[in-house]
Design a protein around this motif. Structure first.
Motif, PDB file in Angstrom:
ATOM      1  N   LYS A 164      -3.107   1.589  -8.311  1.00 24.82           N
ATOM      2  CA  LYS A 164      -3.143   0.310  -8.723  1.00 24.82           C
ATOM      3  C   LYS A 164      -4.133  -0.123  -9.854  1.00 24.82           C
ATOM      4  O   LYS A 164      -5.475   0.328  -9.583  1.00 24.82           O
ATOM      5  N   TYR A 223      -9.037  -1.753   8.639  1.00 26.87           N
ATOM      6  CA  TYR A 223     -10.107  -2.602   7.955  1.00 26.87           C
ATOM      7  C   TYR A 223      -9.541  -2.823   6.695  1.00 26.87           C
ATOM      8  O   TYR A 223      -9.728  -4.053   6.080  1.00 26.87           O
ATOM      9  N   GLU A 224      -8.924  -1.788   5.770  1.00 26.97           N
ATOM     10  CA  GLU A 224      -8.521  -2.282   4.319  1.00 26.97           C
ATOM     11  C   GLU A 224      -7.464  -1.502   3.943  1.00 26.97           C
ATOM     12  O   GLU A 224      -7.404  -0.228   4.342  1.00 26.97           O
ATOM     13  N   THR A 225      -6.468  -1.972   3.177  1.00 30.02           N
ATOM     14  CA  THR A 225      -5.652  -1.189   2.366  1.00 30.02           C
ATOM     15  C   THR A 225      -5.838  -0.703   0.949  1.00 30.02           C
ATOM     16  O   THR A 225      -6.530  -1.587   0.476  1.00 30.02           O
ATOM     17  N   ARG A 240      -3.947   0.588  -2.501  1.00 38.65           N
ATOM     18  CA  ARG A 240      -2.896   0.859  -3.309  1.00 38.65           C
ATOM     19  C   ARG A 240      -3.088   2.115  -4.105  1.00 38.65           C
ATOM     20  O   ARG A 240      -3.850   1.862  -5.069  1.00 38.65           O
ATOM     21  N   HIS A 281      -4.827   3.554   4.343  1.00 37.92           N
ATOM     22  CA  HIS A 281      -5.528   2.702   5.009  1.00 37.92           C
ATOM     23  C   HIS A 281      -6.906   3.168   5.546  1.00 37.92           C
ATOM     24  O   HIS A 281      -6.882   4.403   5.879  1.00 37.92           O
ATOM     25  N   GLU A 321     -11.609   2.924  -2.725  1.00 39.90           N
ATOM     26  CA  GLU A 321     -10.777   2.183  -3.755  1.00 39.90           C
ATOM     27  C   GLU A 321     -10.934   3.290  -5.045  1.00 39.90           C
ATOM     28  O   GLU A 321      -9.655   3.353  -5.939  1.00 39.90           O
ATOM     29  N   SER A 370     -15.998   1.766   1.182  1.00 39.02           N
ATOM     30  CA  SER A 370     -14.482   1.139   0.679  1.00 39.02           C
ATOM     31  C   SER A 370     -14.444   1.124  -0.757  1.00 39.02           C
ATOM     32  O   SER A 370     -13.259   1.253  -1.336  1.00 39.02           O
ATOM     33  N   ASN A 371     -15.796   1.003  -1.493  1.00 36.41           N
ATOM     34  CA  ASN A 371     -15.585   1.102  -2.992  1.00 36.41           C
ATOM     35  C   ASN A 371     -15.228   2.465  -3.471  1.00 36.41           C
ATOM     36  O   ASN A 371     -14.144   2.761  -4.385  1.00 36.41           O
TER      37      ASN A 371
END
Lengths: 170, 170
Positions: free
Chosen positions: A169, A162-164, A166, A149, A56, A52-53
């Motif tokens: 951002k 699970y996660e969005t 952007r 996503h 991002e 996830s990191n």
């Protein structure tokens, strides 16, 4: 657990895709219309924070971009999948590439052909019928994509977000 | 466009809920198992950024919390909905309350009974049969919830995630 990364286009384009998927795509009920950035991959629960990191980080390094859909096409003879063809762009290529290098550590199985599937698992005859009529319809659509996503797959084959992330951002 | 706010519990709890929903919930294919924080509401496209910012603010003001599911219950005689009963908690109450005051500007229709629907749109007889067997099964589950999602509804009734909000995230 099985994870995947995808872009959901606007409601408008999803509604259009679903009008075909409803009849021709057995995955209709398992996931909304999407552009796959990274196919299903297996990771342990304790790795998900790391993934996830990293996603991002990828998202921040890419700006929102214009997605263009310009025709209905098919992967035949490779397989009987009919799809909305997405114009390749540096941004899509970049996102895809980053998700298949470094920590993700694997080369993509196929070269990246961005697309939104609208029909699959058709017999050869069905494919020929359906593609014959759909390709005549044409499609012309443009929109701005500003997010993607991370999803995981449930036992019934459906996908939950699970996660969005952007794009661009701060 | 119609939006809603929901929590998706872990894959494990979703798989459990789906094992019942598959047979008893006609919404099975429209959305993964969830706890509704805010029912379907209509907003214009140009308001979505504002709503999203406000939800981000709500998320930051609430810390991750423990979700407890402890029995199978029913809303009868109000309606024939059978659900996994979620233990009310200050955190869930707080999230729900903030999404029904201020800019959201409306009081909830009902008092908040946090739950995960597993059966609905049953006739009285079906309800009585199904509830009779399900309530005996029991359910005991705990997990940490650290996010919620803003979703929008497609024309076919299914829901797509627009954005994820992490609780307490800096």
């Amino acid at each position: 657990m099985k994870y995947g990364v995808a872009i959901f286009p606007s409601k408008k384009l999803q509604d259009t895709a679903n009008s075909y998927r409803k009849r021709y795509d057995p995955h209709y009920a398992l996931i909304p219309p999407h552009i796959t950035l990274k196919n299903s991959f297996d990771i342990d629960d304790d790795q998900i924070k790391d993934v996830s990191n990293k996603l991002e980080h990828v998202a921040r390094n890419h700006e929102p971009f214009t997605l263009k859909v310009y025709k209905i096409s098919s992967f035949q003879p490779v397989n009987n999948v009919i799809y909305l063809k997405v114009e390749p762009s540096a941004e899509l290529e970049g996102l895809h590439k980053e998700m298949h290098t470094n920590f993700f550590g694997e080369d993509p199985e196929y070269s990246f052909v961005p697309h939104i599937t609208i029909a699959q698992k058709l017999s050869d005859d069905e494919h020929s019928d359906v593609y014959g009529s759909l390709r005549m319809l044409g499609v012309e659509h443009e929109e701005v994509i500003d997010r993607f996503h991370l999803l995981y797959q449930l036992e019934n084959g459906s996908w939950t977000v699970y996660e969005t992330f952007r794009l661009g951002k701060e």
